[in-house]
Design a protein around this motif. Sequence first.
Motif, mmCIF file in Angstrom:
data_model
loop_
_atom_site.group_PDB
_atom_site.id
_atom_site.type_symbol
_atom_site.label_atom_id
_atom_site.label_comp_id
_atom_site.label_asym_id
_atom_site.label_seq_id
_atom_site.Cartn_x
_atom_site.Cartn_y
_atom_site.Cartn_z
ATOM 1 N N VAL A 30 -1.056 39.835 -17.797
ATOM 2 C CA VAL A 30 0.065 40.404 -17.055
ATOM 3 C C VAL A 30 1.330 39.600 -17.293
ATOM 4 N N TRP A 31 1.172 38.274 -17.356
ATOM 5 C CA TRP A 31 2.339 37.409 -17.552
ATOM 6 C C TRP A 31 2.896 37.485 -18.974
ATOM 7 N N ALA A 32 2.090 37.970 -19.906
ATOM 8 C CA ALA A 32 2.503 37.962 -21.310
ATOM 9 C C ALA A 32 3.856 38.626 -21.554
ATOM 10 N N PRO A 33 4.195 39.734 -20.853
ATOM 11 C CA PRO A 33 5.532 40.311 -21.070
ATOM 12 C C PRO A 33 6.677 39.513 -20.431
ATOM 13 N N CYS A 34 6.312 38.510 -19.615
ATOM 14 C CA CYS A 34 7.357 37.734 -18.947
ATOM 15 C C CYS A 34 8.063 36.816 -19.937
ATOM 16 N N THR A 35 9.261 36.394 -19.562
ATOM 17 C CA THR A 35 10.049 35.576 -20.482
ATOM 18 C C THR A 35 10.692 34.404 -19.753
ATOM 19 N N LEU A 36 10.861 33.319 -20.489
ATOM 20 C CA LEU A 36 11.549 32.134 -19.989
ATOM 21 C C LEU A 36 11.696 31.177 -21.162
ATOM 22 N N LYS A 37 12.796 30.438 -21.219
ATOM 23 C CA LYS A 37 12.931 29.405 -22.233
ATOM 24 C C LYS A 37 13.453 28.136 -21.590
ATOM 25 N N TRP A 38 13.202 27.001 -22.220
ATOM 26 C CA TRP A 38 13.589 25.731 -21.637
ATOM 27 C C TRP A 38 13.850 24.710 -22.749
ATOM 28 N N ARG A 39 14.545 23.656 -22.384
ATOM 29 C CA ARG A 39 14.826 22.577 -23.324
ATOM 30 C C ARG A 39 15.026 21.295 -22.520
ATOM 31 N N GLU A 40 14.341 20.235 -22.910
ATOM 32 C CA GLU A 40 14.474 18.947 -22.224
ATOM 33 C C GLU A 40 15.374 18.049 -23.066
ATOM 34 N N ALA A 41 16.691 18.130 -22.806
ATOM 35 C CA ALA A 41 17.643 17.390 -23.625
ATOM 36 C C ALA A 41 18.625 16.574 -22.796
ATOM 37 N N GLY A 42 18.487 16.585 -21.492
ATOM 38 C CA GLY A 42 19.394 15.825 -20.644
ATOM 39 C C GLY A 42 20.831 16.296 -20.745
ATOM 40 N N GLU A 43 21.031 17.611 -20.857
ATOM 41 C CA GLU A 43 22.381 18.146 -21.046
ATOM 42 C C GLU A 43 23.057 18.459 -19.708
ATOM 43 N N ARG A 44 24.351 18.680 -19.767
ATOM 44 C CA ARG A 44 25.114 18.971 -18.562
ATOM 45 C C ARG A 44 24.780 20.376 -18.057
ATOM 46 N N GLU A 45 24.632 20.487 -16.741
ATOM 47 C CA GLU A 45 24.419 21.775 -16.084
ATOM 48 C C GLU A 45 25.551 22.000 -15.081
ATOM 49 N N ARG A 46 26.169 23.145 -15.163
ATOM 50 C CA ARG A 46 27.205 23.517 -14.191
ATOM 51 C C ARG A 46 26.677 24.677 -13.352
ATOM 52 N N LEU A 47 26.536 24.458 -12.063
ATOM 53 C CA LEU A 47 26.030 25.481 -11.154
ATOM 54 C C LEU A 47 27.189 26.180 -10.468
ATOM 55 N N TRP A 48 27.361 27.448 -10.793
ATOM 56 C CA TRP A 48 28.415 28.256 -10.192
ATOM 57 C C TRP A 48 27.912 28.933 -8.924
ATOM 58 N N VAL A 49 28.714 28.907 -7.893
ATOM 59 C CA VAL A 49 28.374 29.573 -6.638
ATOM 60 C C VAL A 49 28.766 31.047 -6.771
ATOM 61 N N THR A 50 27.780 31.915 -6.751
ATOM 62 C CA THR A 50 28.044 33.345 -6.912
ATOM 63 C C THR A 50 28.073 34.083 -5.577
ATOM 64 N N SER A 51 27.691 33.400 -4.511
ATOM 65 C CA SER A 51 27.716 33.996 -3.174
ATOM 66 C C SER A 51 28.303 32.975 -2.197
ATOM 67 N N PRO A 52 29.610 32.769 -2.244
ATOM 68 C CA PRO A 52 30.229 31.692 -1.453
ATOM 69 C C PRO A 52 30.077 31.855 0.055
ATOM 70 N N SER A 53 29.798 33.070 0.522
ATOM 71 C CA SER A 53 29.646 33.273 1.961
ATOM 72 C C SER A 53 28.223 33.003 2.447
ATOM 73 N N HIS A 54 27.310 32.727 1.524
ATOM 74 C CA HIS A 54 25.920 32.491 1.925
ATOM 75 C C HIS A 54 25.788 31.116 2.572
ATOM 76 N N PRO A 55 25.005 31.000 3.651
ATOM 77 C CA PRO A 55 24.848 29.701 4.340
ATOM 78 C C PRO A 55 24.349 28.587 3.430
ATOM 79 N N ILE A 56 23.557 28.911 2.406
ATOM 80 C CA ILE A 56 23.025 27.869 1.526
ATOM 81 C C ILE A 56 24.136 27.243 0.679
ATOM 82 N N ALA A 57 25.216 27.997 0.450
ATOM 83 C CA ALA A 57 26.322 27.493 -0.367
ATOM 84 C C ALA A 57 27.418 26.832 0.466
ATOM 85 N N GLU A 58 27.221 26.721 1.762
ATOM 86 C CA GLU A 58 28.264 26.177 2.630
ATOM 87 C C GLU A 58 28.633 24.740 2.225
ATOM 88 N N GLY A 59 29.932 24.506 2.036
ATOM 89 C CA GLY A 59 30.417 23.182 1.727
ATOM 90 C C GLY A 59 30.248 22.732 0.297
#
Length: 239
Positions: free
Chosen positions: A90-119
């Motif tokens: 069942v999982w065979a059609p699923c997809t995901l890719k990854w790389r362990e390189a210690g690179e920069r990650e920028r997390l954009w807030v796409t729901s600024p009104s959500h309580p989890i994104a507060e502050g």
Amino acid sequence: MTIRAVVWGENIHERTNEVVAALYPEGMHTTIAKALNADKAISASTATLEQPEHGLPADRLAETDVLVWWGHKDHGAVADEIVERVARRVWAPCTLKWREAGERERLWVTSPSHPIAEGVGEYFELENEEMYGEQFAVPEPLETVFISWFQGGEVFRSGLTYRRGAGNVFYFRPGHETYPTYHDANVHKVLRNAVKWAHNPQGTKSAILEAPNVPVEKALEPIVERGGKLHASGEAGFR
């Protein structure tokens, strides 16, 4: 192109209950397969619990396009090995890719009104992270709170909310053992916000696990019982 379908059934009640056997003398799995085979685009066969490897050897699963699963009485009788085999297929059609390189990650807030994104602000950055990239084969969330961009160019939905029963679920992607992610002040803020959001002050709903039977006489509206029953008092089985 013909769609290769396998209809799997426990085939327990059909062999042990007179009412079910009268309705489905060939088994429910066979009835379902015949209904599918009425469409020329589908080629359906059957498999049952009592067969060797529950009718699902590895080579057969590999040639299956669609698996129809019917279980009711004895889910626990399915061997763990077969459960894992089916899950992998069942999982065979699923997809995901990854790389362990210690690179920069920028997390954009796409729901600024959500309580989890507060502050948190418009975005925050982690200087060293493991990359996870789309496509991410998960169910569509209630809301996407964060989307990540990685230095190598990939993007990823990194903050997803779900609700299941009385529980609130938050998936948060950042974090790898070899990077100081969990020392980051913004990550701390997100985690605290997430715990507050996930908490349901109403508490657990234990009745969900009990799945109580509601007798005919306790139905909200008057009804007349019709048809056969699996759980009648003194039910006679046969083999």
